[in-house]
Design an enzyme around this catalytic site. Structure first.
Site, short mmCIF file in Angstrom:
data_model
loop_
_atom_site.label_atom_id
_atom_site.label_comp_id
_atom_site.label_asym_id
_atom_site.label_seq_id
_atom_site.Cartn_x
_atom_site.Cartn_y
_atom_site.Cartn_z
N THR A 122 34.96 39.47 -58.71
CA THR A 122 34.55 40.57 -58.07
C THR A 122 33.37 40.83 -56.64
OG1 THR A 122 35.44 41.59 -60.20
CG2 THR A 122 34.92 43.24 -58.25
N ASP A 155 25.80 40.30 -56.41
CA ASP A 155 25.80 41.82 -55.14
C ASP A 155 24.27 42.08 -55.06
OD1 ASP A 155 25.09 42.84 -57.60
OD2 ASP A 155 26.84 44.33 -57.70
N ASP A 189 30.43 35.15 -58.88
CA ASP A 189 31.15 36.17 -59.68
C ASP A 189 32.58 36.33 -58.36
OD1 ASP A 189 31.36 37.93 -60.96
OD2 ASP A 189 29.86 39.88 -60.17
#
Length: 712
Positions: free
Chosen positions: A401, A599, A399
């Protein structure tokens, strides 16, 4: 002393669990606690290692004289035969060898018997057969020599093998001591983690401050942490300010400032200042305890490659016993005189040299050392299967971010229209954005405060999802948001600004426009900054042959700009978290081995779909249970370290299996006497025992190299 009620498991054999310590009924190894707890598992003396050391020292004291008596005649200048007559020598050897074999070596017979009762044959089966046969035969030869035919005699005496039985026991014991010491060293990473937690905490109860053991701290307790002390448990600062060294969690060398409301993590070090905290997670709930449990479980887990060793071991011991029997028969029928004495020596040598201890250690030792090494580098593997799977990965999905970038947008440029003032444009935009929770709004407010601008209160505030915000600041109508948002509300001059902002957007920034009283007044470029380590990490991953694909929910132009800057191989933009699963599925169908870094929470479906899911930690938000690999610090360099470690561990395992299998393949025929017809060489059982010990030591030593191998 209270009884140990913990669950113990075997580090080598799957499925062996019992309450309290003991030995594995299959392999004979000492069982280990299943779950060491933080604050309770500090390093102490290993009782099994202490016992093996004692047995080894006693066996050496009694065994060496036996060896000298038996082999002294072969030593030049040492007339043992004139000092001690042959008949006396045999009785002395019997007396001295008995405490070695029947005393110090009794543990091997006990473990072999337990394995037999459970329908298993293991290394202790072979050791017991070899030493037991040599010892019992020799006892009978001393007590009743008249029962033995000439084929057992040499120069009128029945050949005895007390020195072989005794020295085999000594050598196996020293091998066990070295192995236990090595296993103890493999647990160094877990012990270091355990030692991060303090043994005691300073609790404030009923207005009084008292020191209590860590396991007596309860949720909701108020704890005082003084300068230089470790934070006892996870919680929140209630009073006071300080700086806390959180390097064990974040990897950052600089202490982090802490104020009331900030979170603190158990095991971190309070650098300066005293504060009072509220305990929120205690015992097994703390981040440190979860990491300890994860590392311990991973060290005990079995890699798929272990099936190779298991399949070989399942038939190996019975095959060795069969070879020993065949060797005895062949030597007793066709060997030189004394035929039966030589036959016994050959059979004992086969049994001893073929002990599969090196084969059994090959994979578990490397796994234990490798997982521990990963933990010391902030790379946590859920189990050995993930460690093995990562080696085969050729594609990494990331990803943008929070993985490539800091995950925190910052102001890059502020461009007023015409003769406007830059600081005034920023002040007005930040004053209005104070009421918004959008990350871009936070970036504008933070930038204004860093410049020391005094923000005004906003009236008639209104936020439009996906558009922007409007309100009144200092009596002026202010619009902040997308260009379309401003134009839909009648602002003029917006098109002129969008042309100026195009270049910033093409470089990955997001343009935010501002209008005052219905007229475009300027624009601000906000971008999520790349982490300093990201370019270096991307380059390193490419050198490892990993193809990188960025899959992000950002707009395509922004994503492609970031990818171009970093040299990312491919970009898929505008993807919702739930659609990342489909992207991974398509890559796997195309034959790619895929790892996904996210995350660990929003990306859970994609992490589960990947061959290996990598959870990027961020401070205390480590998603320990969400993926196969967890990086304690959310840094792309951690992924590089994980790849390097996986490849080095798997290479180490293959080396160990090669050493063990080739050693046994070559050693058994030599012990059986295959070289005798040509070279007149028959392996002495003592040499066979030394060779067997060396094979285990070589495997253990090779595995321990992983503690120092470079993975950065």
């Amino acid at each position: 002393m209270s009884e140990d009620r913990r669950i113990y498991i075997c580090p080598m054999c799957e499925g062996v669990r019992q309450e309290g310590p003991g030995q594995c009924p299959h392999c004979g190894m000492a069982l280990e606690p299943e779950s060491p707890g933080a604050g309770t598992g500090r390093e102490g003396e290993d009782p099994e290692l202490k016992e093996m050391n004692r047995r080894f020292r006693v066996s050496l004291v009694f065994g060496l004289p036996v060896f000298i008596l038996a082999m002294g005649s072969m030593m030049p200048g040492v007339p043992i035969g004139r000092w001690v007559p042959e008949t006396w020598s045999r009785w002395i050897q019997l007396v001295l060898a008995t405490p070695v074999v029947a005393g110090c070596g009794s543990i091997f017979f006990v473990r072999a018997w337990k394995a037999l009762r459970h329908g298993s044959l293991n290394m202790f089966t072979l050791i017991s057969l070899g030493t037991g046969a040599a010892y019992l035969y020799s006892v009978a030869a001393v007590i009743a020599p008249q029962l033995f035919p000439p084929s057992f005699r040499e120069e009128g005496h029945v050949v005895v093998y007390f020195e072989a039985a005794a020295m085999i026991t000594v050598l196996v014991l020293i091998g066990q001591v070295m192995e236990l010491r090595a296993r103890k060293r493999t647990g160094a990473a877990v012990r270091e983690l355990l030692e991060l937690a303090p043994e005691r905490a300073r609790v404030i109860r009923d207005g009084e401050e008292q020191e209590v053991p860590l396991d007596q701290v309860e949720k909701g307790d108020r704890l005082r942490v003084r300068p230089g002390e470790k934070v006892p448990v996870d919680g929140t600062v209630a009073e006071g300010t300080s700086s806390v060294d959180e390097s064990m969690i974040t990897g950052e060398p600089m202490p982090a400032g802490k104020e009331p409301g900030d979170r603190v993590t158990g095991g971190t070090l309070n650098s300066r200042g005293s504060f009072i905290m509220t305990a929120e997670k205690v015992g097994s709930e703390t981040v440190l305890s979860q990491i300890v449990d994860m590392v311990s479980a991973a060290q005990r887990s079995r890699a798929p490659i272990q099936r190779v060793a298991d399949s070989v071991a399942s038939w190996f011991v019975p095959a060795v016993v069969a070879v020993a029997v065949i060797a005895f028969i062949v030597w007793s029928l066709a060997g030189p005189e004394p035929r039966l004495a030589h036959a016994l020596a050959a059979a004992v040598s086969v049994l001893i040299i073929a002990c599969p201890c090196a084969l059994g250690l090959a994979t578990p030792m490397s796994i234990m050392v490798g997982v521990g090494r990963g933990a010391s580098e902030g790379v946590l593997f859920r189990d050995a299967e993930q460690l093995e799977a990562l080696e085969r990965v050729d594609t990494l999905i990331v990803d943008k971010t929070g993985t490539l970038t800091e995950g925190r947008p910052g102001l890059q440029r502020c461009v007023p229209a015409g003769e406007g003032d830059e600081d005034e444009i920023l002040r007005l935009a930040a004053s209005l954005e104070q009421g918004s929770e959008h990350p871009l709004a936070a970036a504008l407010v933070e930038a204004a405060r860093e410049k020391g601008l005094e923000l005004a209160a906003a009236d008639s505030f209104e936020a439009v999802s996906g558009g922007g915000v409007r309100g009144t600041v200092d009596g002026r109508e202010v619009l902040v948001g997308r260009a379309s948002f401003l134009k839909d509300r009648g602002a003029s001059g917006v098109d002129a600004l969008t042309g100026q902002a195009g270049e910033a957007e093409s470089q990955g920034a997001t343009a935010v426009y501002l209008a005052l009283d219905g007229k475009a007044a300027g624009w601000l470029a906000v971008a999520d900054r790349l982490k300093e380590t990201t370019p270096q990490a991307v380059e390193a991953l490419h050198r490892l042959g990993i193809r990188l694909i960025m899959v992000t929910g950002d707009q395509e132009r922004t994503a492609k700009a970031v990818a171009a800057e970093l040299g990312i191989d491919d970009v898929v933009a505008g993807v919702a978290p739930e659609d990342k699963h489909d992207q991974i599925k398509r890559l796997k169908e195309a034959g790619r081995r895929v790892a996904m870094a996210g995350d660990g929470i929003n990306d859970a479906p994609a992490l589960a779909a990947a061959d290996v899911g990598i959870a990027m930690g961020g401070g205390t938000d480590v998603a320990i249970e969400s993926a196969g690999v967890t990086l304690v610090k959310g840094d792309l360099r951690g992924i590089e370290r994980a790849f390097r470690l996986s490849r080095k561990v798997m290479r180490n395992i293959r080396q160990n299996l090669f050493f063990a299998l080739v050693y046994n393949a070559a050693g058994v025929p030599v012990a059986a006497g295959i070289l005798y017809p040509v070279f007149k060489v028959l392996l002495n059982p003592i040499i066979a025992a030394a060779a067997m010990s060396c094979s285990s030591v070589s495997v253990v030593s090779n595995a321990l190299r992983l503690r120092k191998v470079a993975i950065r």
